[in-house]
Design a protein around this motif. Structure first.
Motif, PDB file in Angstrom:
ATOM      1  N   VAL A  31       0.891  -1.392  -0.274  1.00 53.96           N
ATOM      2  CA  VAL A  31       0.004   0.030   0.026  1.00 53.96           C
ATOM      3  C   VAL A  31       0.999   1.242   0.129  1.00 53.96           C
ATOM      4  CG1 VAL A  31      -1.868   1.269   1.004  1.00 53.96           C
ATOM      5  CG2 VAL A  31      -1.583  -1.207   1.266  1.00 53.96           C
ATOM      6  N   TYR A  32       0.726   1.989  -0.945  1.00 49.35           N
ATOM      7  CA  TYR A  32       1.320   3.210  -1.110  1.00 49.35           C
ATOM      8  C   TYR A  32       0.512   4.413  -0.561  1.00 49.35           C
ATOM      9  CZ  TYR A  32       5.074   0.816  -3.564  1.00 49.35           C
ATOM     10  OH  TYR A  32       5.853  -0.170  -4.069  1.00 49.35           O
ATOM     11  N   THR A  47       6.360   3.826 -10.085  1.00 50.43           N
ATOM     12  CA  THR A  47       6.009   2.480  -9.527  1.00 50.43           C
ATOM     13  C   THR A  47       4.855   1.799 -10.071  1.00 50.43           C
ATOM     14  OG1 THR A  47       6.674   3.284  -7.304  1.00 50.43           O
ATOM     15  CG2 THR A  47       5.247   1.524  -7.112  1.00 50.43           C
ATOM     16  N   PRO A  48       4.691   0.545 -10.208  1.00 51.63           N
ATOM     17  CA  PRO A  48       3.498  -0.069 -10.991  1.00 51.63           C
ATOM     18  C   PRO A  48       2.422  -0.093  -9.887  1.00 51.63           C
ATOM     19  CG  PRO A  48       5.213  -1.290 -10.455  1.00 51.63           C
ATOM     20  CD  PRO A  48       5.812  -0.388 -10.301  1.00 51.63           C
ATOM     21  N   SER A 454       8.618   8.925   5.189  1.00 50.44           N
ATOM     22  CA  SER A 454       7.497   8.214   4.250  1.00 50.44           C
ATOM     23  C   SER A 454       8.332   7.152   3.379  1.00 50.44           C
ATOM     24  CB  SER A 454       6.466   8.985   3.670  1.00 50.44           C
ATOM     25  OG  SER A 454       7.032   9.463   2.673  1.00 50.44           O
ATOM     26  N   LEU A 455       7.551   6.222   2.958  1.00 49.26           N
ATOM     27  CA  LEU A 455       8.475   5.538   2.006  1.00 49.26           C
ATOM     28  C   LEU A 455       8.729   6.097   0.633  1.00 49.26           C
ATOM     29  CD1 LEU A 455       9.299   2.709   0.773  1.00 49.26           C
ATOM     30  CD2 LEU A 455       6.909   2.430  -0.052  1.00 49.26           C
ATOM     31  N   LEU A 464      16.014   5.870  -5.472  1.00 47.75           N
ATOM     32  CA  LEU A 464      15.754   4.673  -5.929  1.00 47.75           C
ATOM     33  C   LEU A 464      14.227   4.599  -6.189  1.00 47.75           C
ATOM     34  CD1 LEU A 464      17.995   2.080  -3.934  1.00 47.75           C
ATOM     35  CD2 LEU A 464      18.153   2.571  -6.188  1.00 47.75           C
ATOM     36  N   ASN A 465      13.718   3.670  -7.030  1.00 50.43           N
ATOM     37  CA  ASN A 465      12.353   3.425  -7.155  1.00 50.43           C
ATOM     38  C   ASN A 465      11.694   2.763  -5.857  1.00 50.43           C
ATOM     39  OD1 ASN A 465      10.350   0.987  -7.625  1.00 50.43           O
ATOM     40  ND2 ASN A 465      10.049   2.651  -9.501  1.00 50.43           N
ATOM     41  N   SER A 466      10.462   3.417  -5.351  1.00 56.49           N
ATOM     42  CA  SER A 466      10.046   2.816  -3.918  1.00 56.49           C
ATOM     43  C   SER A 466       9.800   1.429  -3.842  1.00 56.49           C
ATOM     44  CB  SER A 466       8.887   3.579  -3.533  1.00 56.49           C
ATOM     45  OG  SER A 466       8.100   3.551  -4.748  1.00 56.49           O
TER      46      SER A 466
END
Length: 537
Positions: A31-32, A47-48, A454-455, A464-466
């Motif tokens: 969950v983002y 992010t997909p 946060s993420l 970097l990609n989360s």
């Protein structure tokens, strides 16, 4: 498992929904969180995301505006809209933007979980349909010419298949060729006139030449054709009855057809083509060797002359010096090193050394060829990774400085194995160090920015990609970043409750909770008591 993004301008609500609902029960893995439409788009660009839950009323980019942009760029993402107003116009716009669901605030947990479950089922159904057998067959049919060309190019470049696997591919691509049936090869070069045309006209003329060839050979022969990187057209020609014919009559008949092809191309397309025909052989034997022999004959015997038809009556000569095919068959060693495919590298070198022993065991020249190919591939890969060969090879680097001194294949094999293993170990250690360094940067950042970490902010800090960051962090530590962040906030809060006189709302704010009531709820979930009860103890 799917990925969910929750968007609302109330951070506490987003945190509450993200942390306290059993999302895994409805197929959600990660969950983002986003607190604005713009932040949501930034996350989606890196992010997909499969499903978005968004509030309609947000400052700046509203939920409806966000949904419109999502539809434009990510048509398969499912959107669930939340609204505090029971307004028909909002519902109507939601339908226009193909919302998966439209819920009124405050939506209870079960209602929200049902809406997400419905969205995951819709996604599952959609992708099942896309990947279904019939869809695959339809897609295969649409791309048959490209796939046929690709398979023939693979054979010409030396890729090998078992007889069963090759027949399976031929059948799947509807190529009417049979293993062990006689074939011959024809190389065609379109001459200057064709390439003086515009790119569009040149492509149309190439298509026309292929059609003429098909028409001329169609009565008695099956054709399989492709175009190589040098601009030559390669035709494999096989008799329709599939039976072996005497060499001379077979070549004579094919030669007649080839002459007709030259004639009709000149008559109707006003251009000339040069052709090379080879002797008959059994398919797919010697396809790569025959192709290279034909190319060499084209260049050496026809050269720059125009409108020639050359029939090769001699066999491909194996007694002459030649290069080692396994070294140059795709994928190349240089590409495997670049991709770090160590098992494939080991397999390729094994076949290369087997060929070296079998065909050229007494040839010092071919040992040198193998050595120089391996060294050039290694030096390219090592330098591209911003490393020095001396650091990887140690004392063995002196071997390069003094020049190759290998007299046997075993000496070269042993030296190569040592260098490849040293490079592999160094790269594995480098990856491990890089991951450990990333974990350290994450933890340093979080400890200094606990209030607003946060993420997404952590991922931005370490560039970097989360999604990737979450995976490597868990791989290294065994704990997800969100779990680590939540745990650290609670442990910090507990420490402050024990050692400082600060008020509970002040502590809540310092560990990143704007809403004290929500902080109290999360703290009690973790420790079983409220912050005040914890302090009193």
């Amino acid at each position: 498992m799917y990925q969910l993004l929750i968007v609302d301008d109330q951070p506490d609500l987003v945190e509450d929904l993200a942390s306290n609902l059993p999302w895994d029960t409805v197929g959600i893995e990660t969950v983002y969180q986003a607190n604005s439409g713009q932040e949501a788009l930034e996350i989606m660009n890196t992010t997909p995301i499969d499903i978005v839950i968004t509030d309609i009323h947000m400052p700046g980019l509203s939920g409806l505006d966000l949904m419109e942009q999502i539809r434009a760029s990510w048509s398969n993402v499912k959107c669930i809209l939340l609204s505090g107003y029971n307004d028909f116009e909002y519902a109507k716009k939601a339908l226009q933007h193909q919302a998966s669901d439209y819920l009124l605030k405050p939506a209870d947990d079960e209602e929200l979980l049902r809406a997400v479950k419905k969205a995951t089922m819709q996604l599952e159904e959609h992708w099942q349909e896309i990947s279904s057998h019939q869809s695959a067959l339809n897609s295969l049919k649409d791309n048959l010419p490209i796939l046929r060309n690709h398979l023939l190019l693979s054979l010409l470049q030396g890729q090998t298949f078992s007889e069963e696997k090759l027949n399976e591919k031929l059948d799947m691509l509807d190529i009417p060729f049979n293993s062990s049936s006689p074939y011959c090869m024809m190389l065609l070069r379109m001459e200057d006139y064709f390439y003086e045309q515009s790119e569009r006209d040149s492509s149309l003329l190439e298509y026309a030449v292929s059609n003429i060839a098909e028409e001329i050979f169609a009565d008695e022969y099956k054709l399989w054709q492709t175009k190589d990187e040098h601009g030559y057209f390669i035709f494999l020609i096989m008799s329709k009855n599939g039976s072996s014919q005497e060499q001379a009559p077979f070549l004579h008949l094919v030669e007649q057809k080839a002459a007709q092809l030259q004639h009709y191309v000149k008559l109707y397309l006003k251009g000339t083509v040069s052709l090379v025909l080879t002797k008959q052989d059994e398919f797919p034997r010697e396809v790569q060797e025959t192709y290279h022999f034909s190319l060499m004959s084209f260049r050496q015997r026809i050269g720059s002359e125009r409108g020639f038809l050359l029939t090769l009556t001699e066999e491909v000569k194996h007694g002459e010096a030649n290069s080692l095919s396994h070294l140059y068959n795709p994928p190349l060693l240089i590409h495997l090193l670049e991709a770090g495919q160590w098992d494939a590298i080991e397999e390729k070198l094994k076949h290369a050394f087997e060929e070296l022993e079998f065909k050229w065991g007494d040839s010092h020249e071919h040992i040198l060829e193998t050595y120089f190919m391996i060294v050039s591939s290694l030096s390219y890969s090592i330098h591209k990774n911003k490393l020095w060969m001396t650091d990887i090879m140690g004392g063995e680097f002196n071997q390069l400085l003094s020049g190759p001194n290998f007299h046997t294949i075993n000496q070269l094999r042993s030296w190569t194995s040592g260098i490849i293993n040293a490079y592999k170990d160094h790269m594995s250690s480098r990856v491990q160090h890089s991951r450990s360094s990333t974990v350290q940067k994450v933890q340093e950042y979080v400890s200094g920015h606990l209030e607003d970490a946060s993420l997404q902010s952590i991922a931005s800090h370490v560039f970097l990609n989360s999604s990737y960051l979450s995976k490597i962090y868990k791989l290294e530590t065994g704990e997800g970043i969100s779990d680590y962040l939540s745990r650290l906030k609670m442990e910090t809060a507990a420490h402050m409750l024990r050692t400082t006189p600060e008020k509970i709302y002040e502590i809540a704010a310092k560990v990143g909770y704007l809403k004290t009531s929500y902080f109290i709820k999360v703290f009690k979930d973790r420790y079983g008591v409220t912050p005040q009860e914890f302090r009193d103890r």
